[in-house]
Design an enzyme around this catalytic site. Structure first.
Site, mmCIF file in Angstrom:
data_model
loop_
_atom_site.group_PDB
_atom_site.id
_atom_site.type_symbol
_atom_site.label_atom_id
_atom_site.label_comp_id
_atom_site.label_asym_id
_atom_site.label_seq_id
_atom_site.Cartn_x
_atom_site.Cartn_y
_atom_site.Cartn_z
ATOM 1 N N LYS A 39 26.329 16.666 -38.352
ATOM 2 C CA LYS A 39 27.312 16.094 -37.419
ATOM 3 C C LYS A 39 27.294 16.861 -36.096
ATOM 4 O O LYS A 39 26.768 17.976 -36.022
ATOM 5 C CB LYS A 39 28.703 16.149 -38.049
ATOM 6 N N ARG A 136 43.926 17.096 -44.807
ATOM 7 C CA ARG A 136 43.310 16.234 -43.793
ATOM 8 C C ARG A 136 43.237 14.825 -44.380
ATOM 9 O O ARG A 136 44.234 14.306 -44.832
ATOM 10 C CB ARG A 136 41.930 16.781 -43.380
ATOM 11 N N TYR A 266 34.777 34.979 -9.321
ATOM 12 C CA TYR A 266 36.146 34.550 -8.977
ATOM 13 C C TYR A 266 37.205 35.537 -9.451
ATOM 14 O O TYR A 266 37.203 35.954 -10.607
ATOM 15 C CB TYR A 266 36.435 33.195 -9.619
ATOM 16 N N MET A 314 31.440 27.876 -13.792
ATOM 17 C CA MET A 314 30.996 26.627 -14.413
ATOM 18 C C MET A 314 29.499 26.633 -14.714
ATOM 19 O O MET A 314 29.063 26.129 -15.750
ATOM 20 C CB MET A 314 31.335 25.437 -13.503
HETATM 21 C C1 PLP Z 1 31.644 19.914 -41.399
HETATM 22 C C2 PLP Z 1 31.774 19.640 -42.839
HETATM 23 C C3 PLP Z 1 30.951 20.301 -43.774
HETATM 24 C C4 PLP Z 1 30.038 21.441 -43.412
HETATM 25 O O1 PLP Z 1 30.802 22.612 -43.349
HETATM 26 P P1 PLP Z 1 30.121 24.043 -43.124
HETATM 27 O O2 PLP Z 1 31.251 24.995 -43.219
HETATM 28 O O3 PLP Z 1 29.535 24.008 -41.755
HETATM 29 O O4 PLP Z 1 29.097 24.213 -44.164
HETATM 30 C C5 PLP Z 1 31.017 19.900 -45.083
HETATM 31 N N1 PLP Z 1 31.862 18.930 -45.475
HETATM 32 C C6 PLP Z 1 32.686 18.287 -44.622
HETATM 33 C C7 PLP Z 1 33.597 17.233 -45.126
HETATM 34 C C8 PLP Z 1 32.681 18.634 -43.277
HETATM 35 O O5 PLP Z 1 33.515 18.009 -42.441
#
Ligand code: PLP
Length: 374
Positions: A39, A136, A266, A314
């Site tokens: 992802k 979640r 800055y 930046m």
């Molecule tokens: C992002 C995610 C993972 C991977 O987690 P890591 O800690 O990077 O290994 C696994 N499962 C779900 C549902 C996630 O959202």
């Protein structure tokens, strides 16, 4: 590491061999099937190349957050099973189902939408996501028997195939994760009693895959660890046998000899104490170098490591290198594999009060990624 090519201002080197080696190592360590999580553009490493490298290292499935990410991988020719688990309200899954993407299902409504996306000869493949304490998404405990029963019914009439059941841990403490693990096992019992026969059950991401063997269930989701970074605050990549896959570097863009008392960047948060040399590094917060790391971080130039002098801007920041000989075009390495002499990404994370995940994931689109293999 070779010098930057002429004309290259900044780049992130992505060691695909390291990703493959990390997956191979973690598969051996966990004795489990691996879902490689790519992802957010492969945590900044590039989703397609990370998926390919992970598959070469023995991963058998790919995981992403949303369907758009999964479709992009399919279009790029990734044929392995793809799982996407975060959906827009009211999402329609026709395109995903037609592309054979497996859907993480967190509610009754999503289950219905998945069934509606089936075709006569093609049940939609699902992984039911259950809430075990993270707070979640995931099917709530009191809804599980209703959703599972409906999923079993839809499976019998050929609308869906429940290929998996999964959940996600909070990594708060071993006791909290063990409590979630017990809830997950109870849920699997309920699912079995209602006639579900998933091919895979998965609970552990990198942290638990390494630290909590009972959470593996023969299948683990590997994110941060497959990129060679540690999911633990107190354990380094090297201690885990992992190779960090991303090296962020730039070519020193300007060098200036200045007297004592010169203000830098800055707000003049840094003033030179004596005559010194300032080197300009062409990476800034637009590229993912956190402004919060102003005055911190670590940059290796010519075999020595320096912090940022003053504010990260930046597009650039300055390093006060004293009398160390530095020339325009010299390589400045912000992070990479510490066993090869690079600063650790965790130095930047600590300076910005964040975690390694956020630093690599936010390296911006202006930084070209270049594949290397060690
Ligand atoms: C992002 C995610 C993972 C991977 O987690 P890591 O800690 O990077 O290994 C696994 N499962 C779900 C549902 C996630 O959202």
């Amino acid at each position: 590491m070779s010098a930057l090519a002429a004309g290259v201002m900044r780049e992130a080197l992505i060691d695909v061999g390291a990703i493959a080696a990390n997956v191979r190592h973690l598969r051996r360590l966990t004795e489990s099937e691996a879902i490689a999580v790519v992802k957010a553009d492969g945590y900044g490493h590039g989703a397609v190349r990370s998926a390919r490298a992970a598959l070469a290292g023995g991963a058998s499935r790919i995981g992403v957050a949303d369907v758009a990410e999964a479709l992009a991988l399919r279009r790029a020719g990734i044929e392995a099973p793809l799982l996407a688990w975060l959906h827009a309200p009211g999402a329609v899954f026709d395109e995903a189902a037609a592309a054979g993407i497996e859907l993480g299902i967190s509610s009754f409504d999503q289950l219905m939408a998945a069934a509606a996306a089936s075709a006569a000869d093609r049940p939609t493949r699902l992984h039911l996501k259950v809430e075990t304490g993270l707070g979640r998404n995931g099917i709530a405990p009191h809804e599980q028997s209703v959703v599972f029963a409906e999923a079993a019914r839809l499976e019998r009439i050929g609308k869906v195939r429940v290929a998996g059941i999964f959940s996600h841990l909070s990594n708060t403490s071993e006791a909290d994760d063990r409590a979630a693990l017990r809830r997950f096992e109870e849920t699997l019992g309920v699912a079995g009693a209602l006639g579900l026969t998933p091919e895979v059950r998965h609970l552990a991401a990198s942290h638990a895959a390494i630290a909590l063997p009972e959470s593996r269930f023969g299948c683990v989701r590997l994110g941060i660890a497959m990129y060679g970074l540690s999911p633990f605050e107190e354990r380094t990549s090297a201690e885990l046998g992992l190779q960090p896959a991303m090296t962020l570097r730039a070519a020193v863009a300007a060098v200036r000899r200045v007297p004592a008392g010169q203000g830098v960047s800055y707000g003049y948060l840094h003033r030179t104490e004596a005559e010194t040399t300032l080197a300009l590094v062409p990476l800034g917060y637009a590229d993912g170098v956190p402004r919060a790391a102003s005055g911190g971080g670590a940059v290796r130039i010519g075999g020595r490591v320096f912090p940022v002098a003053g504010r990260v801007a930046m597009d650039q920041f300055v390093v006060d290198v004293g009398d160390h000989p530095v020339s325009v075009g010299d390589e400045a390495v912000l992070f990479g594999d510490p066993t090869l002499g690079a600063p650790a990404v965790e130095t930047w994370a600590d300076s910005a009060a964040t975690i390694n995940y956020e630093i690599v994931t936010r390296i911006g689109p202006r930084v070209p990624r270049r594949e290397v293999a060690r």
